[in-house]
Design an enzyme around this catalytic site. Structure first.
Site, PDB file in Angstrom:
ATOM      1  CE  LYS A  94       6.931  -0.938   0.160  1.00  0.00           C
ATOM      2  NZ  LYS A  94       6.932  -0.083  -1.051  1.00  0.00           N
TER       3      LYS A  94
HETATM    4  P1  NAD Z   1      -3.619  -0.617  -3.720  1.00  0.00           P
HETATM    5  O1  NAD Z   1      -3.871  -1.406  -2.487  1.00  0.00           O
HETATM    6  O2  NAD Z   1      -4.178   0.746  -3.827  1.00  0.00           O
HETATM    7  O3  NAD Z   1      -4.106  -1.456  -5.022  1.00  0.00           O
HETATM    8  C1  NAD Z   1      -3.753  -2.786  -5.266  1.00  0.00           C
HETATM    9  C2  NAD Z   1      -4.659  -3.275  -6.406  1.00  0.00           C
HETATM   10  O4  NAD Z   1      -4.247  -4.587  -6.773  1.00  0.00           O
HETATM   11  C3  NAD Z   1      -6.134  -3.392  -5.991  1.00  0.00           C
HETATM   12  O5  NAD Z   1      -6.934  -2.961  -7.083  1.00  0.00           O
HETATM   13  C4  NAD Z   1      -6.333  -4.881  -5.776  1.00  0.00           C
HETATM   14  O6  NAD Z   1      -7.679  -5.284  -5.981  1.00  0.00           O
HETATM   15  C5  NAD Z   1      -5.413  -5.409  -6.859  1.00  0.00           C
HETATM   16  N1  NAD Z   1      -5.037  -6.800  -6.698  1.00  0.00           N
HETATM   17  C6  NAD Z   1      -4.633  -7.454  -5.570  1.00  0.00           C
HETATM   18  N2  NAD Z   1      -4.431  -8.746  -5.845  1.00  0.00           N
HETATM   19  C7  NAD Z   1      -4.683  -8.917  -7.170  1.00  0.00           C
HETATM   20  C8  NAD Z   1      -4.650 -10.016  -8.039  1.00  0.00           C
HETATM   21  N3  NAD Z   1      -4.286 -11.220  -7.598  1.00  0.00           N
HETATM   22  N4  NAD Z   1      -4.992  -9.831  -9.352  1.00  0.00           N
HETATM   23  C9  NAD Z   1      -5.338  -8.598  -9.804  1.00  0.00           C
HETATM   24  N5  NAD Z   1      -5.381  -7.510  -9.015  1.00  0.00           N
HETATM   25  C10 NAD Z   1      -5.070  -7.670  -7.716  1.00  0.00           C
HETATM   26  O7  NAD Z   1      -2.031  -0.597  -3.899  1.00  0.00           O
HETATM   27  P2  NAD Z   1      -1.150   0.429  -4.747  1.00  0.00           P
HETATM   28  O8  NAD Z   1      -0.645   1.470  -3.830  1.00  0.00           O
HETATM   29  O9  NAD Z   1      -1.877   0.790  -5.989  1.00  0.00           O
HETATM   30  O10 NAD Z   1       0.111  -0.491  -5.102  1.00  0.00           O
HETATM   31  C11 NAD Z   1       0.086  -1.398  -6.208  1.00  0.00           C
HETATM   32  C12 NAD Z   1       1.516  -1.832  -6.518  1.00  0.00           C
HETATM   33  O11 NAD Z   1       2.293  -0.674  -6.838  1.00  0.00           O
HETATM   34  C13 NAD Z   1       2.260  -2.524  -5.383  1.00  0.00           C
HETATM   35  O12 NAD Z   1       3.132  -3.478  -5.921  1.00  0.00           O
HETATM   36  C14 NAD Z   1       3.047  -1.404  -4.755  1.00  0.00           C
HETATM   37  O13 NAD Z   1       4.173  -1.846  -4.034  1.00  0.00           O
HETATM   38  C15 NAD Z   1       3.436  -0.617  -5.987  1.00  0.00           C
HETATM   39  N6  NAD Z   1       3.783   0.777  -5.726  1.00  0.00           N
HETATM   40  C16 NAD Z   1       2.906   1.621  -5.129  1.00  0.00           C
HETATM   41  C17 NAD Z   1       3.263   2.952  -4.941  1.00  0.00           C
HETATM   42  C18 NAD Z   1       2.311   3.972  -4.348  1.00  0.00           C
HETATM   43  O14 NAD Z   1       2.636   5.162  -4.377  1.00  0.00           O
HETATM   44  N7  NAD Z   1       1.142   3.589  -3.847  1.00  0.00           N
HETATM   45  C19 NAD Z   1       4.526   3.406  -5.344  1.00  0.00           C
HETATM   46  C20 NAD Z   1       5.393   2.517  -5.988  1.00  0.00           C
HETATM   47  C21 NAD Z   1       5.003   1.202  -6.175  1.00  0.00           C
END
Ligand code: NAD
Length: 421
Positions: free
Chosen positions: A110
């Site tokens: 990561k």
């Molecule tokens: P992103 O940046 O696209 O979205 C994050 C979202 O969370 C945004 O809508 C933001 O406004 C919201 N957010 C942030 N703080 C918040 C809070 N306190 N309360 C409510 N909402 C809040 O990120 P993403 O890629 O969608 O990733 C989201 C999660 O999924 C992370 O934990 C990430 O590690 C995990 N993840 C992502 C992927 C991927 O392919 N992008 C894969 C596996 C896991």
């Protein structure tokens, strides 16, 4: 309106706790557990860029390679102000178990930079991405370590990372995944994590008598993962009765029109809580909306001992990494909530990243249907392997996933001669 609070338990403590319990259940020797627990390599760099205000801003960048016994290191890059070495370390370790649980030939890594993309112009984010790549390129490569998007990064960020790497090594699309389609990205990659959550819903639903089509869903976080999970489940006919993001939360018991919301947020530049066809609510009230499935898709530690009792759902499908603290996990399990854990549930992204890497290495492209079909096959098989093990050992899906992942990594490490005994 303040966003939902996070636990005072760190992502690192969450992942370490689940690892320790699994290692003990597996009867693992302490010295072996120490090797598997610790990172192989941790790189920490300075990312200093001149911003629009004419000043030099200095950020910290990290790349942690946790374990490469099963293949090249693989994991996302997060741009978020709370990124630090411990968090990246935890997320890297989780990737090691995740790639093993779904059986793709990668290790776990990561990365991240502690910048706030919401406060930066696009050209400033580009400078950060390029500077970060310049500092870590020596430990990356298609057969070494392959970054991908995570919180605060997207296909555009991956394009900048690939371009910067290419200046030093020649055009190398397989060095990052999650790229734009026009730059050898894979069809289906952007939606894959959210789509994977819905594949999980379809597999897990029957275990508690839920049929995917009528499932009432609440989604916390509306970025890549949350919004795709919402769009795909909405297409299946599931009412999405609550959604939140960093600005606040909304509720509509009749179901939120997700397509209209997407266009309101992205085409009209609207704010979630100003969306007219739903009621704005306090962020913590989101947790209490009665639903069948709650999908955390924001940050780690959002479901903790002080708010777990609020949840009114039958199932949690963990889109975010480490969203549930061990204390909350206990409360929810006690209350009979079926939890599909991050280490398996959100693996759709890394599985589609694997497909993108394979296509890049072959200089070939699959159509979206082929990607989605293959993704479904991998995730369905993973769910069944894990559910079977959980059933056999009378344990949770989380413990069964960790144990399966850890066992596979240990086996690979032993076979290579990387771990003796
Ligand atoms: P992103 O940046 O696209 O979205 C994050 C979202 O969370 C945004 O809508 C933001 O406004 C919201 N957010 C942030 N703080 C918040 C809070 N306190 N309360 C409510 N909402 C809040 O990120 P993403 O890629 O969608 O990733 C989201 C999660 O999924 C992370 O934990 C990430 O590690 C995990 N993840 C992502 C992927 C991927 O392919 N992008 C894969 C596996 C896991």
């Amino acid at each position: 309106m303040a966003a939902t609070t996070r636990a005072d338990v760190s992502n690192f403590e969450i992942v370490s706790h689940y690892f320790d319990v699994a290692a003990e259940r597996l009867g693992m020797r302490d010295d072996v557990a120490d090797v598997l627990r610790s990172s192989y390599r941790e790189v920490q760099v300075q990312v200093a860029i001149t911003q629009g205000d004419g000043r030099i801003h200095t950020y910290r960048g990290y790349r942690v390679q946790h374990n490469g016994a099963r293949g090249p290191y693989k994991g996302g890059v997060r741009f978020h102000p709370e990124v630090d070495l411990e968090e990246v370390r935890a997320l890297a370790q989780l990737m090691t178990w995740k790639t093993a649980v779904v059986g793709i030939p990668f290790g776990g890594a990561k990365g991240g930079v502690n910048c706030d993309v919401n406060e930066l112009e696009s050209d400033e984010v580009q400078k950060i991405a390029r500077s970060f790549m310049d500092k870590i390129e020596k430990v990356l490569g298609p057969t070494r370590d392959i970054p991908a998007p995570d919180v605060g990064t997207n296909a555009q960020t991956m394009a900048w990372l690939m371009d910067e790497y290419g200046k030093l090594h020649g055009h190398t699309p397989a060095v990052v995944t999650g790229k734009p389609i026009e730059l050898e990205g894979s069809y289906g990659r952007e939606a894959a994590t959210g789509r994977g959550l819905i594949y999980m819903l379809r597999e897990a639903g029957p275990h508690i008598g839920l049929s995917a089509a009528e499932t009432r869903i609440v989604i916390q976080g509306f970025g890549n993962v949350g919004s795709w999970a919402a769009r795909i489940s909405h297409q299946l006919g599931c009412p999405i009765v609550g959604i939140s993001n960093v600005d606040g939360a909304i509720r509509n018991d009749e179901g939120i029109d997700v397509d209209r919301l997407m266009s309101f947020l992205h085409d009209e530049g609207g704010k979630l809580t100003d969306f007219k066809d739903a009621d704005a609510i306090e962020p913590d009230a989101l947790l209490a909306i009665p639903c069948d499935v709650f999908i955390p898709a924001a940050l780690g530690g959002m479901i903790h001992k002080d708010n777990a009792h609020l949840l009114d759902c039958k199932m949690i499908i963990e889109g975010a990494n480490s969203p549930t603290t061990p204390a909350a996990d206990e409360i929810l399990t006690e209350a009979g909530v079926y939890i599909v854990p991050d280490v398996m549930a959100n693996a759709g992204g890394v599985v589609a990243s694997y497909f993108e890497w394979v296509q890049n290495l072959q200089h070939f492209r699959w159509d979206e249907r082929e990607v989605n079909d293959k993704l479904g096959n991998v995730l369905r098989r993973s769910f069944r392997d894990v559910a079977e093990r959980a059933n056999r050992d009378k344990t949770s899906l989380r413990m069964a996933s960790y144990e399966l992942g850890i066992e596979r990594v240990l086996q690979a490490a032993k076979t290579r001669g990387y771990i003796g005994g």
